[in-house]
Design a protein around this motif. Structure first.
Motif, PDB file in Angstrom:
ATOM      1  N   UNK A 263      27.772 -25.952 -40.002  1.00 55.73           N
ATOM      2  CA  UNK A 263      29.187 -25.733 -40.288  1.00 55.73           C
ATOM      3  C   UNK A 263      29.391 -25.533 -41.777  1.00 55.73           C
ATOM      4  N   UNK A 264      30.371 -24.695 -42.119  1.00 56.61           N
ATOM      5  CA  UNK A 264      30.805 -24.541 -43.506  1.00 56.61           C
ATOM      6  C   UNK A 264      32.313 -24.343 -43.496  1.00 56.61           C
ATOM      7  N   UNK A 265      33.016 -25.112 -44.323  1.00 59.64           N
ATOM      8  CA  UNK A 265      34.468 -24.990 -44.408  1.00 59.64           C
ATOM      9  C   UNK A 265      34.842 -23.982 -45.480  1.00 59.64           C
ATOM     10  N   UNK A 266      36.025 -23.414 -45.350  1.00 56.51           N
ATOM     11  CA  UNK A 266      36.518 -22.429 -46.316  1.00 56.51           C
ATOM     12  C   UNK A 266      37.421 -23.138 -47.314  1.00 56.51           C
ATOM     13  N   UNK A 267      36.983 -23.153 -48.555  1.00 56.19           N
ATOM     14  CA  UNK A 267      37.736 -23.760 -49.647  1.00 56.19           C
ATOM     15  C   UNK A 267      38.464 -22.652 -50.410  1.00 56.19           C
ATOM     16  N   UNK A 268      39.612 -22.986 -51.013  1.00 60.21           N
ATOM     17  CA  UNK A 268      40.343 -21.989 -51.794  1.00 60.21           C
ATOM     18  C   UNK A 268      39.519 -21.491 -52.976  1.00 60.21           C
TER      19      UNK A 268
END
Length: 360
Positions: A37-42
């Motif tokens: 998993x990888x989250x999307x950061x601003x």
């Protein structure tokens, strides 16, 4: 070299393209991690828009979790199969800042500028924020990893790698909030919600969230804010003072908005701390009156990745999550595939999402 699918930025402001890249094996001090998993950061979005003068082509993404696939020479403490967080905190462990307990501002990052990513033609691809996690696998320095329990869901775990440690750490490590204090958090997005969680854990008496959207103020209350004030109102700092009966001991700016930074000192009490967490684009500035800050004995303090020490803070955060004392699952707004990353980014840019997560 290992072929992997990755989302590549070839032009700033353009959609990312899904391509097959080649990932070299881990070298000395490095570890290969297959991501779950990888989250999307601003920050990833800002880089893809050219905000910080990054090199292209590039693979961004830095808020990830997965399992160790291979280790390079000299690596100890990790073995194939271990579940780990992957962070952008690359540190030598020996320079004055590392030795002083501040690895997030390491002066001599090992391997800085190297990339393990290449096209089929041998063209090097920049590893964004030393991580490049919008990909099926990464090769990173061992200092960027932290072990997690084998039964912990990787989507929730990935959030710890940036958004959680940045916000929670800013409150606990940087601002050093004390029981009974009044805290203002400007911005109730993914980082702001975690700053609110950190202020609650630290014992703040009042935690006032400031945001442009009423729905995000409601979310802030779910995560521990005692009150919320719309930033769109007239002089919101006055409303915050009326709620608490006083100005704030600590103000945490959790958005990269120059306008937010301009207004932040207005919330602050004499002797208070202003903690700068959100990252504006390169070249953007904020305006302060130095005489006022000096006269009132106030402090301006930057917070890089929540001043986190992985070996100290990650076990504590994981334990808090397992006890139900901090929320991670509730931070996830949506789960997407890698080939849906542009839609996930567009959804994140609306401002409604807390964190969108890419699952492999």
């Amino acid at each position: 070299m290992r072929p992997i699918k990755a989302a590549i930025c070839r032009a700033f402001g353009a959609p990312l393209t899904i391509e097959t890249l080649h990932l070299r094996p881990p070298g000395p001090g490095e570890v290969e991690v297959t991501l779950g998993a990888v989250a999307i950061c601003h920050s990833d979005i800002s880089m893809a828009e050219g905000a910080w003068n990054q090199s292209l082509p590039a693979v961004y993404g830095h808020e990830a979790a997965g399992h160790v696939a291979a280790i390079g020479p000299g690596v100890t403490g990790f073995a194939p199969g271990d579940r780990v967080l992957v962070t952008l905190i690359r540190a030598c462990g020996r320079c004055p800042t590392c030795a002083g307990g501040h690895p997030t501002i390491c002066r001599t990052k090992p391997g800085d500028g190297d990339t393990p990513l290449f096209t089929a033609a041998g063209e090097p691809v920049h590893q964004g924020l030393d991580t490049g996690a919008f990909a099926e696998a990464v090769v990173v320095h061992h200092s960027q990893l932290a072990p997690i329990p084998a039964d912990m869901a990787l989507d929730a775990a990935s959030l710890i790698s940036c958004g959680v440690i940045t916000g929670l750490g800013a409150a606990v490590n940087t601002a050093r909030i004390r029981p009974g204090e009044t805290v203002v958090v400007i911005g109730a997005g993914g980082v702001g919600l975690n700053a609110i969680q950190g202020a609650r854990l630290a014992g703040a008496a009042r935690i006032i969230a400031i945001d442009m959207r009423a729905d995000k103020l409601e979310a802030a209350r779910e995560f521990g804010a005692t009150d919320g004030v719309l930033a769109t109102g007239d002089k919101p700092w006055r409303a915050a003072r009326q709620i608490a009966g006083r100005a704030a001991d600590a103000v945490l700016v959790a958005v990269g908005s120059p306008a937010a930074y301009d207004s932040a000192p207005r919330y602050l009490a004499p002797g208070g701390r202003l903690v700068m967490v959100g990252m504006p684009h390169s070249g953007q500035t904020a305006r302060y009156e130095p005489m006022s800050i000096a006269l009132l004995g106030q402090e301006l303090r930057g917070s890089m990745m929540g001043d986190t020490v992985l070996a100290r803070d990650i076990p504590w955060i994981v334990d808090l999550y397992r006890q139900g004392r901090i929320r991670l699952d509730e931070l996830i707004s949506g789960r997407w595939r890698l080939d849906q990353i542009n839609a996930a980014i567009a959804d994140t840019k609306t401002g409604a999402a807390r964190r969108n997560v890419i699952l492999f």
